[in-house]
Write a protein that holds these residues in place. Structure first.
Motif, PDB file in Angstrom:
ATOM      1  N   TYR A 187      -6.080  -3.044  -7.422  1.00 28.10           N
ATOM      2  CA  TYR A 187      -5.436  -3.925  -6.206  1.00 28.10           C
ATOM      3  C   TYR A 187      -6.914  -4.617  -5.581  1.00 28.10           C
ATOM      4  O   TYR A 187      -6.901  -5.832  -5.547  1.00 28.10           O
ATOM      5  CB  TYR A 187      -4.834  -3.006  -5.129  1.00 28.10           C
ATOM      6  CG  TYR A 187      -3.908  -3.720  -4.186  1.00 28.10           C
ATOM      7  CD1 TYR A 187      -3.669  -5.180  -4.340  1.00 28.10           C
ATOM      8  CD2 TYR A 187      -3.086  -3.138  -3.618  1.00 28.10           C
ATOM      9  CE1 TYR A 187      -2.628  -5.813  -3.493  1.00 28.10           C
ATOM     10  CE2 TYR A 187      -1.787  -3.689  -2.633  1.00 28.10           C
ATOM     11  CZ  TYR A 187      -1.967  -5.082  -2.743  1.00 28.10           C
ATOM     12  OH  TYR A 187      -0.956  -5.603  -1.798  1.00 28.10           O
ATOM     13  N   GLU A 188      -7.755  -4.197  -5.567  1.00 28.07           N
ATOM     14  CA  GLU A 188      -9.099  -4.690  -5.253  1.00 28.07           C
ATOM     15  C   GLU A 188      -9.562  -5.630  -6.062  1.00 28.07           C
ATOM     16  O   GLU A 188      -9.668  -7.000  -5.412  1.00 28.07           O
ATOM     17  CB  GLU A 188     -10.284  -3.566  -4.781  1.00 28.07           C
ATOM     18  CG  GLU A 188     -10.088  -2.546  -3.904  1.00 28.07           C
ATOM     19  CD  GLU A 188     -11.081  -1.240  -3.724  1.00 28.07           C
ATOM     20  OE1 GLU A 188     -11.114  -0.874  -2.623  1.00 28.07           O
ATOM     21  OE2 GLU A 188     -11.705  -1.203  -4.639  1.00 28.07           O
TER      22      GLU A 188
ATOM     23  N   LEU B  85       0.883  -1.092   0.045  1.00 30.48           N
ATOM     24  CA  LEU B  85       0.049   0.095  -0.045  1.00 30.48           C
ATOM     25  C   LEU B  85       0.858   1.310   0.008  1.00 30.48           C
ATOM     26  O   LEU B  85       0.485   2.263  -0.745  1.00 30.48           O
ATOM     27  CB  LEU B  85      -0.919  -0.399   1.136  1.00 30.48           C
ATOM     28  CG  LEU B  85      -2.196  -1.205   1.134  1.00 30.48           C
ATOM     29  CD1 LEU B  85      -2.859  -1.223   2.640  1.00 30.48           C
ATOM     30  CD2 LEU B  85      -3.072  -0.484   0.005  1.00 30.48           C
TER      31      LEU B  85
ATOM     32  N   ILE C  39      -5.575   1.688  -5.744  1.00 34.77           N
ATOM     33  CA  ILE C  39      -6.341   0.814  -5.165  1.00 34.77           C
ATOM     34  C   ILE C  39      -7.544  -0.141  -5.685  1.00 34.77           C
ATOM     35  O   ILE C  39      -7.795  -1.049  -5.338  1.00 34.77           O
ATOM     36  CB  ILE C  39      -6.950   1.611  -3.702  1.00 34.77           C
ATOM     37  CG1 ILE C  39      -7.341   0.479  -2.469  1.00 34.77           C
ATOM     38  CG2 ILE C  39      -8.063   2.469  -4.117  1.00 34.77           C
ATOM     39  CD1 ILE C  39      -6.363   0.027  -1.842  1.00 34.77           C
ATOM     40  N   THR C  40      -8.081   0.445  -6.659  1.00 30.11           N
ATOM     41  CA  THR C  40      -9.032   0.025  -7.489  1.00 30.11           C
ATOM     42  C   THR C  40      -8.394  -1.369  -8.308  1.00 30.11           C
ATOM     43  O   THR C  40      -8.984  -2.480  -8.124  1.00 30.11           O
ATOM     44  CB  THR C  40      -9.755   0.796  -8.613  1.00 30.11           C
ATOM     45  OG1 THR C  40     -10.320   2.195  -7.711  1.00 30.11           O
ATOM     46  CG2 THR C  40     -10.899   0.081  -9.232  1.00 30.11           C
TER      47      THR C  40
ATOM     48  N   SER D  35     -10.094  -3.514   3.882  1.00 31.28           N
ATOM     49  CA  SER D  35     -10.776  -3.585   2.607  1.00 31.28           C
ATOM     50  C   SER D  35     -10.105  -4.621   1.420  1.00 31.28           C
ATOM     51  O   SER D  35     -10.911  -5.459   0.982  1.00 31.28           O
ATOM     52  CB  SER D  35     -11.021  -2.134   1.989  1.00 31.28           C
ATOM     53  OG  SER D  35     -11.593  -2.493   0.577  1.00 31.28           O
ATOM     54  N   LEU D  36      -8.905  -4.725   1.287  1.00 30.26           N
ATOM     55  CA  LEU D  36      -8.229  -5.590   0.523  1.00 30.26           C
ATOM     56  C   LEU D  36      -8.329  -7.073   0.815  1.00 30.26           C
ATOM     57  O   LEU D  36      -8.442  -7.819   0.176  1.00 30.26           O
ATOM     58  CB  LEU D  36      -6.645  -5.424   0.159  1.00 30.26           C
ATOM     59  CG  LEU D  36      -6.684  -3.749  -0.574  1.00 30.26           C
ATOM     60  CD1 LEU D  36      -5.269  -3.440  -0.632  1.00 30.26           C
ATOM     61  CD2 LEU D  36      -7.251  -4.084  -2.153  1.00 30.26           C
TER      62      LEU D  36
ATOM     63  N   ILE E 162       0.160   5.008  -0.684  1.00 29.51           N
ATOM     64  CA  ILE E 162      -0.792   5.276   0.259  1.00 29.51           C
ATOM     65  C   ILE E 162       0.172   5.546   1.568  1.00 29.51           C
ATOM     66  O   ILE E 162       0.617   4.482   2.103  1.00 29.51           O
ATOM     67  CB  ILE E 162      -2.219   4.123   0.439  1.00 29.51           C
ATOM     68  CG1 ILE E 162      -3.016   4.452  -0.766  1.00 29.51           C
ATOM     69  CG2 ILE E 162      -2.693   4.588   1.744  1.00 29.51           C
ATOM     70  CD1 ILE E 162      -3.680   3.272  -0.981  1.00 29.51           C
TER      71      ILE E 162
ATOM     72  N   LEU F 270      -5.841   5.433   6.464  1.00 31.12           N
ATOM     73  CA  LEU F 270      -6.131   5.032   5.026  1.00 31.12           C
ATOM     74  C   LEU F 270      -5.226   3.375   4.843  1.00 31.12           C
ATOM     75  O   LEU F 270      -5.985   2.549   4.169  1.00 31.12           O
ATOM     76  CB  LEU F 270      -5.737   5.847   4.077  1.00 31.12           C
ATOM     77  CG  LEU F 270      -6.368   6.886   3.695  1.00 31.12           C
ATOM     78  CD1 LEU F 270      -5.935   7.779   2.701  1.00 31.12           C
ATOM     79  CD2 LEU F 270      -8.030   6.717   3.337  1.00 31.12           C
TER      80      LEU F 270
ATOM     81  N   LYS G 109      -7.558   1.115   6.546  1.00 33.71           N
ATOM     82  CA  LYS G 109      -8.977   1.098   6.174  1.00 33.71           C
ATOM     83  C   LYS G 109      -8.481   0.106   4.969  1.00 33.71           C
ATOM     84  O   LYS G 109      -9.339  -0.906   4.554  1.00 33.71           O
ATOM     85  CB  LYS G 109      -9.392   2.498   5.491  1.00 33.71           C
ATOM     86  CG  LYS G 109     -10.235   2.406   4.813  1.00 33.71           C
ATOM     87  CD  LYS G 109     -10.762   3.746   4.300  1.00 33.71           C
ATOM     88  CE  LYS G 109     -11.851   3.558   3.307  1.00 33.71           C
ATOM     89  NZ  LYS G 109     -12.111   4.798   2.541  1.00 33.71           N
ATOM     90  N   TYR G 110      -7.729   0.428   3.974  1.00 34.44           N
ATOM     91  CA  TYR G 110      -7.359  -0.234   2.614  1.00 34.44           C
ATOM     92  C   TYR G 110      -6.780  -1.710   2.953  1.00 34.44           C
ATOM     93  O   TYR G 110      -7.113  -2.578   2.249  1.00 34.44           O
ATOM     94  CB  TYR G 110      -6.371   0.306   1.714  1.00 34.44           C
ATOM     95  CG  TYR G 110      -7.118   1.548   1.215  1.00 34.44           C
ATOM     96  CD1 TYR G 110      -8.604   1.397   0.755  1.00 34.44           C
ATOM     97  CD2 TYR G 110      -6.388   2.708   1.021  1.00 34.44           C
ATOM     98  CE1 TYR G 110      -9.157   2.714   0.161  1.00 34.44           C
ATOM     99  CE2 TYR G 110      -7.175   3.911   0.344  1.00 34.44           C
ATOM    100  CZ  TYR G 110      -8.534   3.772   0.096  1.00 34.44           C
ATOM    101  OH  TYR G 110      -8.961   4.894  -0.385  1.00 34.44           O
ATOM    102  N   ASP G 111      -6.088  -1.992   4.183  1.00 37.30           N
ATOM    103  CA  ASP G 111      -5.573  -3.304   4.377  1.00 37.30           C
ATOM    104  C   ASP G 111      -6.784  -4.318   4.694  1.00 37.30           C
ATOM    105  O   ASP G 111      -6.797  -5.157   4.233  1.00 37.30           O
ATOM    106  CB  ASP G 111      -4.776  -3.060   5.741  1.00 37.30           C
ATOM    107  CG  ASP G 111      -4.290  -4.427   5.943  1.00 37.30           C
ATOM    108  OD1 ASP G 111      -3.580  -5.254   5.149  1.00 37.30           O
ATOM    109  OD2 ASP G 111      -3.823  -4.533   7.425  1.00 37.30           O
TER     110      ASP G 111
END
Length: 177
Positions: free
Chosen positions: A82-83, A13, A79-80, A30-31, A18, A23, A26-28
């Motif tokens: 990555y998701e 990230l 991030i998109t 989320s992913l 990031i 964040l 949050k992204y950790d």
């Protein structure tokens, strides 16, 4: 692969820009959730496919999918991307785990099935150890960040597993059904 993301998520990230702590957390999460949703979807899809077409086709298809997803993960820039790639990796990983354990269970005598699944679990744990070592030691094989190299090495090792499986066959139990 299941543990690889957990080991390198923060570094990856940060690698895509990031840096804010809130964040990152949050992204950790989320992913990881995208990966788990992929595993849920993959478990259903590959499970149905394996019962209809055989475990061998699932083993080949799922390892190809998650290996290519790992390679693609090394090159995400936002991030998109990555998701979606973690979702695909989860779908592939679910097929590999489900079909592999099922095939081993069907191929072993009922008295030795526990040994077969124990070997799979042990190798999975060993894989997590190797992933941690690769991510912490910059081997500079590809001239990339360690997190990128970890994804590439994981993907390449997965693809090499395809060649080791050339002689794989569906279990006699599946063929009889």
């Amino acid at each position: 692969d299941l543990q690889l993301f957990n080991i390198i998520s923060t570094a990856s990230l940060k690698g895509i820009g990031i840096t804010d702590e809130a964040l990152l957390k949050k992204y950790d999460v989320s992913l990881f959730n995208w990966q788990m949703v992929g595993m849920l979807i993959g478990g259903l899809l590959w499970g149905i496919w394996g019962d209809k077409k055989g475990r061998k086709s699932v083993l080949f298809g799922s390892i190809l999918l998650y290996s290519l997803a790992n390679i693609a993960n090394a090159f995400v820039t936002n991030i998109t991307q990555y998701e979606w790639i973690r979702l695909l990796a989860g779908i592939g990983l679910a097929g590999e785990l489900g079909a592999g354990i099922t095939m081993v269970s069907e191929s072993f005598d009922k008295e030795k099935r526990g040994i077969g699944t124990m070997i799979i679990a042990t190798m999975g744990a060993l894989g997590a150890v190797v992933a941690a070592l690769v991510s912490r030691n910059h081997f500079d094989v590809f001239g990339l960040h360690p997190w990128q190299e970890a994804y590439l090495i994981g993907g390449i090792l997965g693809l090499s597993l395809l060649f080791l499986r050339v002689g794989t066959f569906d279990s006699e139990m599946f063929n009889q059904v």
